[in-house]
Design an enzyme around this catalytic site. Structure first.
Site, PDB file in Angstrom:
ATOM      1  N   LYS A  95     -34.540   1.008  40.766  1.00 31.56           N
ATOM      2  CA  LYS A  95     -33.159   1.161  41.241  1.00 31.56           C
ATOM      3  C   LYS A  95     -32.869   0.103  42.311  1.00 31.56           C
ATOM      4  O   LYS A  95     -33.745  -0.186  43.151  1.00 31.56           O
ATOM      5  CB  LYS A  95     -32.983   2.593  41.793  1.00 31.56           C
ATOM      6  N   SER A 149     -28.635  12.683  42.812  1.00 30.44           N
ATOM      7  CA  SER A 149     -28.580  11.404  42.083  1.00 30.44           C
ATOM      8  C   SER A 149     -29.742  11.118  41.150  1.00 30.44           C
ATOM      9  O   SER A 149     -29.688  10.144  40.408  1.00 30.44           O
ATOM     10  CB  SER A 149     -28.467  10.253  43.080  1.00 30.44           C
ATOM     11  N   SER A 185     -25.959   8.863  41.421  1.00 37.40           N
ATOM     12  CA  SER A 185     -25.839   7.431  41.593  1.00 37.40           C
ATOM     13  C   SER A 185     -26.876   6.630  40.798  1.00 37.40           C
ATOM     14  O   SER A 185     -26.690   5.437  40.597  1.00 37.40           O
ATOM     15  CB  SER A 185     -25.980   7.082  43.081  1.00 37.40           C
TER      16      SER A 185
HETATM   17  N1  GLN Z   1     -22.987  12.458  44.349  1.00 32.72           N
HETATM   18  C1  GLN Z   1     -23.533  12.674  45.654  1.00 32.72           C
HETATM   19  C2  GLN Z   1     -22.862  11.759  46.644  1.00 32.72           C
HETATM   20  O1  GLN Z   1     -22.023  11.034  46.249  1.00 32.72           O
HETATM   21  C3  GLN Z   1     -25.016  12.488  45.638  1.00 32.72           C
HETATM   22  C4  GLN Z   1     -25.441  11.076  45.595  1.00 32.72           C
HETATM   23  C5  GLN Z   1     -26.916  10.900  45.747  1.00 32.72           C
HETATM   24  O2  GLN Z   1     -27.707  11.815  45.534  1.00 32.72           O
HETATM   25  N2  GLN Z   1     -27.290   9.710  46.163  1.00 32.72           N
HETATM   26  O3  GLN Z   1     -23.119  11.761  47.797  1.00 32.72           O
END
Ligand code: GLN
Length: 492
Positions: A77, A179, A155
């Site tokens: 990532k 995410s 994400s």
């Molecule tokens: N969707 C959540 C956010 O926008 C979680 C994102 C994540 O786990 N990095 O904060």
């Protein structure tokens, strides 16, 4: 069979038996990546590094010195710092940034013989649930069942798309509020967020430091166990990393869950949950019961406050973490007009370098931390967080081994469909995932079935702290009972 379609466990055995070489395996992934541009999963490709690492792996295999991931091609990532390789966390503000150092996770993976194919798409600074806030544009879900282009989730959308489409054997993800698990569920793969502190955050570009945790995204539960072991362990460079031995998670996969108590939290039965997700959940409970577990109704009374609590704490920490991007130290600096001073430099750099969602989070975070509102928002959220954690502690003290819940409130939605007029619509996607980040607990998403459109749906198991082995074993039992073998459209 194309080598890139192998699981990590299959490839490990084939490499050790010298039925395939690490270079051939890597080449088959690189070819698949090049043929799958439409997925927009890999945003920086590193074929030279990959082939160098693969050749070194072949030499180790030939010498009979093959560590856990020797010769296994992975995607990383974009949020992990990789030495000398672009690491932008999906943000324009880090354009051109090539770290001077390697993250602990990638250092450990490479020491274990893994091969890096390149960097994977993600929401900007991991803020999002659809990969649409990325500066590279969204990754695309490889499950193409009609004309709609769908999100792979976020994400870690690039990681999920790449693993599901067989562009790599496994990928790293990070999970601050879901995410790893939500994109895994949207693409029919497995992903585990470990206990907070299991995996070092050193070199992981920070979003919300008290919630961020890295973990593997893989085709099977066994692969998740193998990769998690390599990623885990104490690191003096991360003061929140736990000084605990790392068990052999793969050895815990017996599939025997007889007599285990699995809790079904009644507060997760939220209004408006689609019938197909509700049915998946009860089918999952039946599968675990069929494997000999005891299914128990439990209550997590504060779970209903998890989403607003998360959306105060995460932006608060983000606003502080992202203060360092000022146009001086990293990446992008806006072009300045004659007479502009340092204030204009900060303002123009941040206004042009951060996308709208990140700017929104910084503003919300700054607001909830401001002197006048600190008690009303941030401090209150911290107190509610403690109550949410306590709910889980009480359930576990009552003898519950793991908790079963849906991973997401829907299957993958179309790109552009969600949150355009109201960002909160997108936040609601995280309703089942944020709770355990607030509590620091491990959680795993496993693919269990297809909806009527033919899209994958996943369930989530939540474990006791530091019990990833037992948690993965429960996930393994669910994986075996569900027998999910469907694959997405072939892109390469
Ligand atoms: N969707 C959540 C956010 O926008 C979680 C994102 C994540 O786990 N990095 O904060």
């Amino acid at each position: 069979m194309n080598a890139n379609t192998m699981t990590i466990a299959q490839a490990r055995d084939a490499l050790r038996a010298r039925e395939i070489s690490a270079v051939d395996l890597t080449m088959s992934c690189l070819t698949a990546i090049d043929a799958s541009d439409a997925l927009n999963a890999f945003v920086h490709r590193t074929p030279e590094i990959a082939l160098d690492q693969a050749r070194a792996a072949d030499a180790r295999l030939a010498a009979g010195d093959a560590p856990g991931l020797c010769g296994i091609p992975l995607g990383i990532k974009d949020v992990f710092c990789t030495k000398g390789v672009a690491s932008q966390a999906g943000s324009n503000i880090l354009r051109g940034f090539k770290p001077e150092y390697e993250s602990t996770v990638t250092t450990k993976l490479f020491a274990d013989g893994a091969v890096m194919l390149g960097k994977l798409n993600m929401d900007e600074f991991a803020m999002g649930s659809s990969n649409e806030s990325s500066c590279y544009g969204p990754a695309v879900n490889p499950w193409k069942v009609d004309e709609v282009l769908r999100t792979p989730g976020g994400s870690s959308g690039g990681s999920a798309a790449a693993v599901a489409a067989d562009l790599c054997l496994g990928a790293t993800g990070t999970d601050t509020g879901g995410s790893i698990r939500q994109p895994a569920a949207f693409t029919g793969i497995t992903g585990i967020k470990p206990t907070y502190g299991r995996v070092s955050r050193w070199g992981v570009i920070a979003y919300a430091s008290s919630l961020d945790q890295a973990g593997p995204m893989t085709k099977t539960v066994r692969d998740a166990a193998i990769m998690l072991r390599s990623m885990s362990g104490h690191d003096p460079m991360d003061s929140t990393s736990a000084d605990l031995a790392v068990p052999d998670f793969e050895a815990a996969l017996t599939g025997d869950i007889r007599g285990q108590k699995i809790g079904i939290p009644r507060e997760y039965r939220i209004d408006g949950i689609p019938a197909e997700i509700a049915k998946l959940w009860s089918d999952g409970a039946d599968m675990l019961r069929g494997a000999g577990a005891q299914i128990v109704d439990i209550s997590l009374p504060h779970a209903k406050y998890a989403l607003p609590t998360y959306y105060v704490i995460a932006p608060a920490e983000a606003s502080s973490n992202l203060a360092r991007y000022d146009g001086v130290r990293y990446g992008h600096r806006a072009s300045l007009a004659a007479g502009d001073g340092i204030t204009e430099m900060y303002e123009k750099t941040r206004a042009s370098g951060f996308g709208p969602e990140v700017q929104r989070r910084i503003m919300v975070g700054t607001y909830v931390l401001s002197a006048g509102f600190y008690d009303a928002y941030y401090n209150r959220a911290r107190r509610v967080r403690a109550l949410i954690k306590r709910d889980f502690e009480l359930a576990f003290a009552d003898g519950i081994d793991t908790i079963l819940a849906p991973a997401t409130p829907s299957s993958a939605f179309g790109l552009g469909e969600m949150g355009a007029s109201d960002p909160v619509e997108m936040y609601l996607n995280d309703v089942f995932t944020v709770t355990l980040n607030l509590a620091g607990l491990p959680g795993v998403a496993v693919p269990v079935g297809l909806d009527k459109k033919g899209l994958p749906m996943g369930l989530q198991l939540i474990g006791q702290p530091w019990a990833e082995g037992a948690l993965l074993n429960h996930a393994y039992a669910l994986e075996r009972a569900a027998g999910f073998v469907s694959k997405p459209h072939k892109w390469w």
